[in-house]
Design a protein around this motif. Structure first.
Motif, short mmCIF file in Angstrom:
data_model
loop_
_atom_site.label_atom_id
_atom_site.label_comp_id
_atom_site.label_asym_id
_atom_site.label_seq_id
_atom_site.Cartn_x
_atom_site.Cartn_y
_atom_site.Cartn_z
N PRO A 198 29.33 52.75 169.33
CA PRO A 198 30.04 53.68 169.00
C PRO A 198 29.32 55.20 169.51
O PRO A 198 28.20 55.06 169.93
CB PRO A 198 29.71 53.37 167.36
CG PRO A 198 29.37 52.11 167.25
CD PRO A 198 28.80 51.87 168.49
N TRP A 205 31.21 51.44 163.54
CA TRP A 205 31.74 49.98 163.45
C TRP A 205 32.07 49.99 161.69
O TRP A 205 31.50 50.56 161.15
CB TRP A 205 30.50 49.10 163.74
CG TRP A 205 30.23 48.98 165.11
CD1 TRP A 205 30.98 48.90 166.10
CD2 TRP A 205 28.95 48.66 165.63
NE1 TRP A 205 30.19 48.68 167.34
CE2 TRP A 205 28.81 48.47 166.84
CE3 TRP A 205 27.57 48.41 164.92
CZ2 TRP A 205 27.92 48.30 168.02
CZ3 TRP A 205 26.40 48.04 165.78
CH2 TRP A 205 26.68 48.16 167.15
N THR A 206 33.09 49.08 161.47
CA THR A 206 33.67 48.89 160.34
C THR A 206 32.38 47.79 159.92
O THR A 206 31.83 46.99 160.76
CB THR A 206 35.15 48.51 160.15
OG1 THR A 206 35.18 47.20 160.83
CG2 THR A 206 35.82 49.48 160.63
N GLU A 209 33.88 44.54 161.49
CA GLU A 209 33.58 44.55 162.86
C GLU A 209 32.09 44.06 163.17
O GLU A 209 31.60 43.35 164.10
CB GLU A 209 33.90 45.96 163.42
CG GLU A 209 33.62 46.01 164.86
CD GLU A 209 34.03 47.37 165.51
OE1 GLU A 209 34.27 47.36 166.70
OE2 GLU A 209 34.47 48.44 164.63
N LEU A 210 30.90 44.66 162.34
CA LEU A 210 29.77 44.40 162.46
C LEU A 210 29.38 43.19 162.13
O LEU A 210 28.54 42.47 163.04
CB LEU A 210 28.96 45.42 161.58
CG LEU A 210 27.22 45.04 161.55
CD1 LEU A 210 26.74 45.26 162.95
CD2 LEU A 210 26.53 45.95 160.52
N ILE A 213 30.15 41.06 165.19
CA ILE A 213 29.39 41.60 166.33
C ILE A 213 27.85 40.77 165.97
O ILE A 213 27.29 40.21 167.10
CB ILE A 213 28.93 43.07 166.33
CG1 ILE A 213 30.08 43.87 166.87
CG2 ILE A 213 27.65 43.29 167.11
CD1 ILE A 213 30.13 45.38 166.43
N PRO A 330 27.24 51.28 159.32
CA PRO A 330 28.73 50.66 159.34
C PRO A 330 29.53 51.26 158.18
O PRO A 330 29.14 51.86 157.48
CB PRO A 330 28.60 49.14 158.95
CG PRO A 330 27.28 49.04 158.50
CD PRO A 330 26.17 50.14 159.12
#
Length: 467
Positions: A198, A205-206, A209-210, A213, A330
């Protein structure tokens, strides 16, 4: 060194004429005060909402003024820097003589402050953790300092410093540094895994999304890829609230009703809080969080992402030179949020010479002195003029995110209410149960709401002074 030994050393080493009373009795009741702090907001119902005499500055200091200053025994670099600043201040002028007293850090320090306030033994200038300001101000332990701080100095302070120091429309405290928080990442690791980095708060990141990841990083060999610095998650410590209230805010929740602060029910246990802490508990259940209680997860390579504050940047960058980036926390649904606030200076209720105290504080707020302290402790300079002396916070600098968050409203203060000690204690304990014990999220937060509302009821909602 414990509180008793610090006190005895101080008493033995200072002139009696500069001691109005002894510190020793305070340490004897510290344990009782700590227990009391666990269940109350720290305010005394007697004199609640009292309007203390203002700290008046008229620009005049009569004779030689002696002021006593209390300071928490923080990081060694911070402590030694303040010692040098006091020595230099005393050496460059003769009107104000500063006597510096250092006392134990963390809860023992708060206990000593509360005991001293109860017996009328507070110093002329007090250093305290910022969120405690509201309880101290409401209960009459502090005096407003509006007349002492010039408009030019206020304008130079970061907006978060002004915000943290304000209660009931008055200025009660100022700090020389602020705090920052984010996710520390290994750039090389993320690039190798094809994970985007980012660029700023709008690009965070949402939470979903995290999660992806972290799972991807586990496949890359990181058994528990996320470090939450759980070594700080001890009972009564502030980390759980400072570190993870931003997740609640980001999900649209809060720790107490914003604005009036009348109840925690429906807020600390509301949908936003439940969502954020359920997401985090799921990370723990899935083994994505490093549960080892030490501070080596990131530097040892166990974790590739660390959720932490500004104070770890020097250590992390030293471990992985040029390979560390700081990205926003996040986004749990309503945009990224982060914490703010640190220790501040305030003038306790009493008969301190406001001009003498301000003479010393204005010295500490000089750009060179603010910069000097921030270099020593790694914190964010409290003034715009000092930020300009710190290239790491400039656009493109490695820590620019921290100053960007403080300036642009991404950083939020912890609840600005006298009930904050009770709020923090209840939320901190709930967070620990949810993460470590896998306790039911809703039921655990319901219990936290009850504890906070019980404190509010015990203090009649912390009514403001109406006189």
């Amino acid at each position: 060194m414990n509180g008793v030994s610090v006190t005895r050393a101080w008493v033995a080493g200072r002139r009696v004429r500069r001691l109005r009373r002894t510190l020793v009795p305070w340490t004897l009741c510290a344990a009782l005060l700590l227990a009391a702090c666990d269940s109350s907001g720290g305010g005394d119902a007697k004199g609640a909402g009292a309007s203390p005499k203002d700290t008046t500055c008229d620009g005049k200091i009569h004779g030689i003024a002696h002021i006593t200053v209390w300071y928490h025994a923080g990081p060694s670099g911070e402590f030694t820097t303040l010692q040098k600043q006091v020595k230099e201040f005393n050496g460059q002028q003769k009107q104000v003589r500063v006597e510096l007293v250092t006392l134990p850090e963390d809860r023992a320090y708060t206990a000593l402050v509360l005991s001293a306030a109860a017996s009328g033994d507070l110093p002329d200038l007090l250093d305290f953790d910022g969120p405690n300001l509201y309880s101290y101000a409401w209960s009459g332990k502090l005096r407003p300092i509006d007349s002492c701080v010039p408009a030019s100095v206020r304008a130079d302070l970061l907006p978060t410093i002004r915000q943290q120091g304000t209660y009931a429309g008055r200025l009660w405290g100022v700090g020389t540094f602020d705090s920052g928080m984010g996710l520390y990442v290994r750039k090389s690791v993320l690039r190798k895994a094809g994970i985007r980095i980012p660029a700023g708060p709008k690009d965070a990141w949402t939470a979903t999304e995290l999660t992806g990841i972290l799972r991807k990083l586990r496949k890359q060999g990181y058994k528990a890829p996320l470090d939450l610095r759980l070594v700080y998650s001890q009972p009564g410590q502030e980390w759980n609230t400072y570190g993870f209230a931003p997740a609640v805010w980001s999900a649209g929740g809060d720790l107490i009703e914003p604005g009036d602060h009348r109840t925690a029910d429906g807020y600390v246990n509301g949908p936003g809080a439940v969502k954020a802490l359920t997401d985090m508990q799921n990370w723990a259940k899935d083994g994505l969080i490093d549960m080892v209680k030490d501070d080596k997860a990131f530097v040892s390579g166990r974790s590739a992402i660390s959720w932490c504050g500004h104070w770890t940047y020097p250590e992390f960058n030293k471990a992985f030179p040029g390979d560390v980036a700081i990205v926003p926390l996040p986004d749990f649904g309503r945009g990224t949020a982060t914490g703010m606030g640190s220790f501040q200076w305030g003038v306790p209720a009493g008969d301190a010479d406001g001009d003498a105290v301000w003479r010393f504080l204005s010295f500490l707020l000089q750009p060179a002195q603010v910069h000097r302290m921030s270099v020593a402790n790694g914190a964010i300079p409290a003034t715009e003029s000092a930020v300009k002396l710190s290239p790491q916070y400039a656009p493109g600098g490695p820590e620019h995110l921290f100053i960007e968050q403080l300036r642009d409203g991404v950083a939020r203060p912890r609840p600005q209410t006298p009930a904050y000690p009770a709020i923090s204690d209840a939320f901190s304990r709930a967070f620990a149960k949810i993460i470590f014990d896998r306790a039911p999220v809703q039921a655990t937060l319901d219990e936290a709401a009850k504890k906070i509302d019980k404190d509010l009821a015990a203090h009649d909602g912390y009514p403001a002074n109406t006189s």
